[in-house]
Design a protein around this motif. Structure first.
Motif, short mmCIF file in Angstrom:
data_model
loop_
_atom_site.label_atom_id
_atom_site.label_comp_id
_atom_site.label_asym_id
_atom_site.label_seq_id
_atom_site.Cartn_x
_atom_site.Cartn_y
_atom_site.Cartn_z
N PHE A 1 0.96 -1.29 0.06
CA PHE A 1 0.06 0.07 0.09
C PHE A 1 0.66 1.18 -0.05
O PHE A 1 2.24 1.09 0.37
CB PHE A 1 -0.92 0.07 1.32
CG PHE A 1 -1.84 -1.17 1.17
CD1 PHE A 1 -3.22 -0.90 0.84
CD2 PHE A 1 -1.48 -2.31 1.97
CE1 PHE A 1 -4.13 -1.94 0.83
CE2 PHE A 1 -2.56 -3.34 2.00
CZ PHE A 1 -3.74 -3.09 1.41
N ARG A 2 0.33 2.38 -0.29
CA ARG A 2 0.85 3.73 -0.28
C ARG A 2 -0.06 4.65 0.63
O ARG A 2 -1.17 4.30 0.71
CB ARG A 2 1.02 4.33 -1.71
CG ARG A 2 2.13 3.96 -2.71
CD ARG A 2 3.29 4.20 -2.13
NE ARG A 2 4.31 3.81 -3.29
CZ ARG A 2 5.77 3.89 -3.07
NH1 ARG A 2 6.14 4.86 -2.20
NH2 ARG A 2 6.51 3.37 -3.98
N VAL A 3 0.59 5.27 1.56
CA VAL A 3 -0.14 6.04 2.61
C VAL A 3 0.30 7.48 2.41
O VAL A 3 1.49 7.70 2.41
CB VAL A 3 0.23 5.58 3.94
CG1 VAL A 3 -0.48 6.32 4.85
CG2 VAL A 3 -0.17 4.03 4.18
N ASN A 4 -0.51 8.47 2.42
CA ASN A 4 -0.21 9.92 2.13
C ASN A 4 -1.11 10.59 3.16
O ASN A 4 -2.42 10.45 3.19
CB ASN A 4 -0.56 10.64 0.84
CG ASN A 4 0.72 9.88 -0.05
OD1 ASN A 4 1.80 10.62 -0.22
ND2 ASN A 4 0.48 8.81 -0.78
N GLY A 5 -0.71 11.68 3.90
CA GLY A 5 -1.52 12.45 4.77
C GLY A 5 -0.76 13.10 5.89
O GLY A 5 0.41 13.20 5.96
N GLN A 6 -1.30 13.73 6.72
CA GLN A 6 -0.88 14.58 7.55
C GLN A 6 -1.55 14.36 8.75
O GLN A 6 -2.99 14.49 8.91
CB GLN A 6 -0.66 16.14 7.35
CG GLN A 6 -0.17 17.03 8.71
CD GLN A 6 0.07 18.31 8.05
OE1 GLN A 6 0.20 18.70 6.79
NE2 GLN A 6 -0.23 19.36 8.87
N LYS A 7 -1.00 14.23 10.07
CA LYS A 7 -1.62 13.99 11.40
C LYS A 7 -1.35 15.21 12.39
O LYS A 7 -0.26 15.66 12.31
CB LYS A 7 -1.39 12.75 11.88
CG LYS A 7 -1.80 11.32 11.17
CD LYS A 7 -3.34 11.42 10.98
CE LYS A 7 -3.89 10.25 10.27
NZ LYS A 7 -4.99 9.83 10.15
N PHE A 8 -2.20 14.99 13.54
CA PHE A 8 -1.81 15.97 14.57
C PHE A 8 -2.32 15.29 15.88
O PHE A 8 -2.91 14.22 15.76
CB PHE A 8 -2.56 17.46 14.58
CG PHE A 8 -2.01 18.62 15.49
CD1 PHE A 8 -0.70 18.76 15.38
CD2 PHE A 8 -2.78 19.01 16.29
CE1 PHE A 8 -0.04 19.76 16.12
CE2 PHE A 8 -2.07 20.12 17.21
CZ PHE A 8 -0.81 20.39 17.03
N TYR A 9 -1.96 15.84 17.07
CA TYR A 9 -2.48 15.39 18.27
C TYR A 9 -1.55 13.78 18.31
O TYR A 9 -2.37 12.80 18.79
CB TYR A 9 -3.69 15.39 18.76
CG TYR A 9 -4.38 16.41 18.23
CD1 TYR A 9 -4.15 17.44 19.43
CD2 TYR A 9 -5.49 16.63 17.41
CE1 TYR A 9 -5.14 18.75 18.95
CE2 TYR A 9 -6.05 17.79 17.23
CZ TYR A 9 -5.71 18.99 18.24
OH TYR A 9 -6.44 20.13 18.01
N SER A 10 -0.54 13.72 17.89
CA SER A 10 0.01 12.22 17.98
C SER A 10 0.83 11.85 18.85
O SER A 10 2.06 11.84 18.98
CB SER A 10 0.85 12.15 16.39
OG SER A 10 0.21 12.67 15.38
N SER A 11 0.28 11.67 20.13
CA SER A 11 0.86 11.62 21.49
C SER A 11 1.83 10.23 21.31
O SER A 11 1.27 9.10 20.92
CB SER A 11 -0.10 11.23 22.53
OG SER A 11 -0.94 12.49 22.49
N GLY A 12 2.98 10.42 21.59
CA GLY A 12 4.04 9.31 21.54
C GLY A 12 4.74 8.94 20.40
O GLY A 12 5.60 8.34 20.42
N ALA A 13 4.12 9.53 19.16
CA ALA A 13 4.90 9.30 18.08
C ALA A 13 6.40 9.77 17.91
O ALA A 13 7.47 8.97 17.11
CB ALA A 13 4.04 9.82 16.96
N LEU A 14 6.70 10.93 18.53
CA LEU A 14 8.15 11.33 18.60
C LEU A 14 8.94 10.56 19.04
O LEU A 14 10.21 10.40 18.39
CB LEU A 14 8.23 12.68 19.17
CG LEU A 14 9.35 13.83 18.87
CD1 LEU A 14 9.36 14.27 17.49
CD2 LEU A 14 9.40 14.67 20.02
N LEU A 15 8.83 9.91 20.13
CA LEU A 15 9.77 8.82 20.77
C LEU A 15 9.42 7.36 20.51
O LEU A 15 9.81 6.47 21.37
CB LEU A 15 9.62 9.07 22.33
CG LEU A 15 9.88 10.80 22.58
CD1 LEU A 15 9.96 10.99 24.19
CD2 LEU A 15 11.39 11.06 22.03
#
Length: 413
Positions: free
Chosen positions: A164-178
Motif C-alpha cells: 500500500f501507499r499512505v499519504n497524509g498529515q496528522k496531529f495530536y500524535s501522542s507518543g509518535a515522536l519517541l
C-alpha cells in the motif's frame, strides 16, 4: 542500529533506537501494580521540572517500556500477562498521579495492541505482540487537525502491487515522536479506516515536535507527515472491522482516557493534602493555628475523596463489564460496556477538574507562585479531559436508560 537510523539521527534528534535487550516480562496483576508504583515514585521526582522546561521524558519513557508495563495486555496465548482491566486502570492511574504526560504516552499503544488482538491476522499477532513484549513502543498517527469532525480522515491508503501507499498529515500524535513504530490511521476509497504500521525511521515519515498545548506538555503530541510511504500488506490491519461488529474497542479507548483523568485527580488531591499541611495558613477568623484544622478545608478534602472514590468505583465496574464484553461480545454486552465507561468518564472528568481547582482554593495565593508550578495539575486536567466531550456522555447514558437506544460504536464513546 541500522545504517538508516544512524543517518537519520543527524537530522532527527528524537529518533529512538530499538531496545538493546528485551523488556522485562510481567507475569501477574500484582507484579504489574507493584512495578507501576515503583516507577511512579521515580517519575514524580522531576515531573514538575519536566513540565516547566517542556523536557521530553526520554529516560523515563525507556524505563517505562522496558519495565514490561507496555505489554501487560498482550494475550497469554502469545506470552503476555493479559492482566485484568481493573489492573490496567490501576497501572495507568498510578503513573498518571505521578506524571500524567507519561501516563498518556502508552494510551494509544495499548489501544493498538487491542486492535491487533481484534483485527490482526495470526501472523500479525505473533509478529507485533512479540515486538511489544520485547519493549517496542507504538506511537500513534490517528487524529487530524483540520477535518470537519474527529472521524473524518483525509489521510489515504491505496493498494499498490503487493502493498500500500499512505499519504497524509496528522496531529495530536501522542507518543509518535519517541516511538519505534508509528501506526497510522488511513482510509481507503470506501472511507474504511486501516491501521498502517510504519517504522519510525521510515523515509518520508516525519514527526515534528510542535505540540504547544498548555497542559500535557511532555507528550509531544505534535504533527506527523506521511509523504507517499510504502507499507507492506503484512503491516496493514483493517481496523474498521472492530466497529463494523460489536467489540469492546471503543469503550477500551475511552476506559484508558478515564483512568488517566482519575490518576490526575489522585495526584492533585495528594498534592492538596501535602500543601495544606505544609504551606497553607489558617484563616484569621477561624481562631485556629493550622490550616489543616480548618473545618471548611476538612470538609472540602472529604468531599473530594468521596468523589474520587466514587469515580474509581464506577471505573472498576466499567472494567468488569469490559471483560464481559471481551469474553462474550454482542450488541448488548458491548453497549453496556460503553455506557459504564461513559459514566466513569463523566465522573473522572468532573473530579479531575474539581480537585485541581480546589488545590488553589485551599492552599491559598502562594499556590499560584511559578516557583511551585502547581498549576500543572489544573493544566493537565483541563487539557486531557478535552479529548472527548463529556456533554455527549450524558446524552448517551440518558438515551440508553430512558429510550433503550444503544450508543454508537466508535473510539470516542
Amino acid at each position: 542500529m541500522s545504517e538508516s537510523q544512524t543517518a537519520d539521527r543527524v537530522v532527527d534528534p528524537y529518533l529512538q533506537p530499538l531496545p538493546q535487550q528485551p523488556a522485562h516480562r510481567i507475569h501477574s496483576d500484582a507484579e504489574a501494580i507493584e512495578i507501576a508504583r515503583a516507577l511512579a515514585a521515580d517519575f514524580a521526582r522531576e515531573a514538575a521540572l519536566r513540565d516547566r522546561e517542556r523536557r521530553l521524558p526520554v529516560a523515563e519513557l525507556n524505563a517505562f517500556s522496558q519495565s514490561g508495563l507496555w505489554g501487560i495486555t498482550v494475550p497469554k496465548a502469545y506470552g503476555g500477562a493479559e492482566v485484568s482491566y481493573r489492573t490496567v486502570a490501576e497501572v495507568i492511574k498510578t503513573i498518571a498521579a505521578a506524571d500524567p504526560s507519561l501516563a498518556q504516552l502508552p494510551q494509544n499503544h495499548l489501544v493498538i495492541v487491542d486492535h491487533i488482538r481484534l483485527d490482526g491476522t495470526e501472523e500479525q499477532k505473533r509478529h507485533f505482540f512479540g515486538l511489544v513484549l520485547d519493549g517496542v513502543r507504538f506511537g500513534n498517527a490517528f487524529s487530524e487537525r483540520h477535518s470537519r469532525t474527529v472521524a473524518d480522515f483525509e489521510t489515504r491508503i491505496e493498494a499498490e502491487g503487493d502493498g500500500f501507499r499512505v499519504n497524509g498529515q496528522k496531529f495530536y500524535s501522542s507518543g509518535a515522536l519517541l516511538a519505534h513504530w508509528v501506526p497510522t490511521v488511513a482510509v481507503d476509497a470506501e472511507k474504511r479506516p486501516h491501521l498502517a504500521f510504519i517504522p519510525r525511521d521510515t523515509e518520508n515519515l516525519r514527526v515534528i515536535n510542535d505540540w504547544s498545548g498548555f497542559g500535557q506538555r511532555t507528550t509531544a503530541s505534535g504533527t506527523v507527515l506521511i509523504d507517499n510511504v510504502k507499507v507492506p500488506a503484512v503491516h496493514v490491519v483493517p481496523v474498521y472491522n472492530a466497529f463494523a461488529n460489536p467489540t469492546a474497542a471503543g469503550p477500551f479507548s475511552q476506559f484508558l482516557q478515564a483512568a488517566i483523568d482519575a490518576g490526575i485527580a489522585r495526584g492533585a488531591l495528594a498534592e492538596t493534602i501535602v500543601q495544606v499541611r505544609r504551606s497553607a495558613r489558617a484563616w484569621i477568623d477561624s481562631g485556629l493555628e493550622f490550616a489543616h484544622e480548618d473545618p471548611y478545608s476538612i470538609q472540602a478534602v472529604g468531599d473530594l475523596q468521596i468523589r474520587l472514590r466514587a469515580a474509581e468505583a464506577v471505573l472498576d465496574l466499567a472494567a468488569d463489564q469490559m471483560q464481559i464484553a471481551v469474553d462474550t461480545p454482542n450488541e448488548d454486552t458491548v453497549a453496556a460496556a460503553s455506557i459504564l465507561v461513559a459514566e466513569a468518564k463523566v465522573l473522572t472528568t468532573e473530579v479531575a477538574i474539581q480537585a485541581t481547582n480546589k488545590l488553589f482554593e485551599l492552599v491559598g495565593t502562594r499556590s499560584t507562585l511559578e516557583e511551585y508550578n502547581l498549576d500543572r495539575h489544573w493544566r493537565n486536567a483541563r487539557t486531557h479531559t478535552l479529548h472527548d466531550p463529556v456533554r455527549w456522555k450524558f446524552h448517551a447514558v440518558g438515551n440508553y436508560y430512558l429510550n433503550g437506544i444503544k450508543p454508537p460504536r466508535h473510539p470516542w464513546l
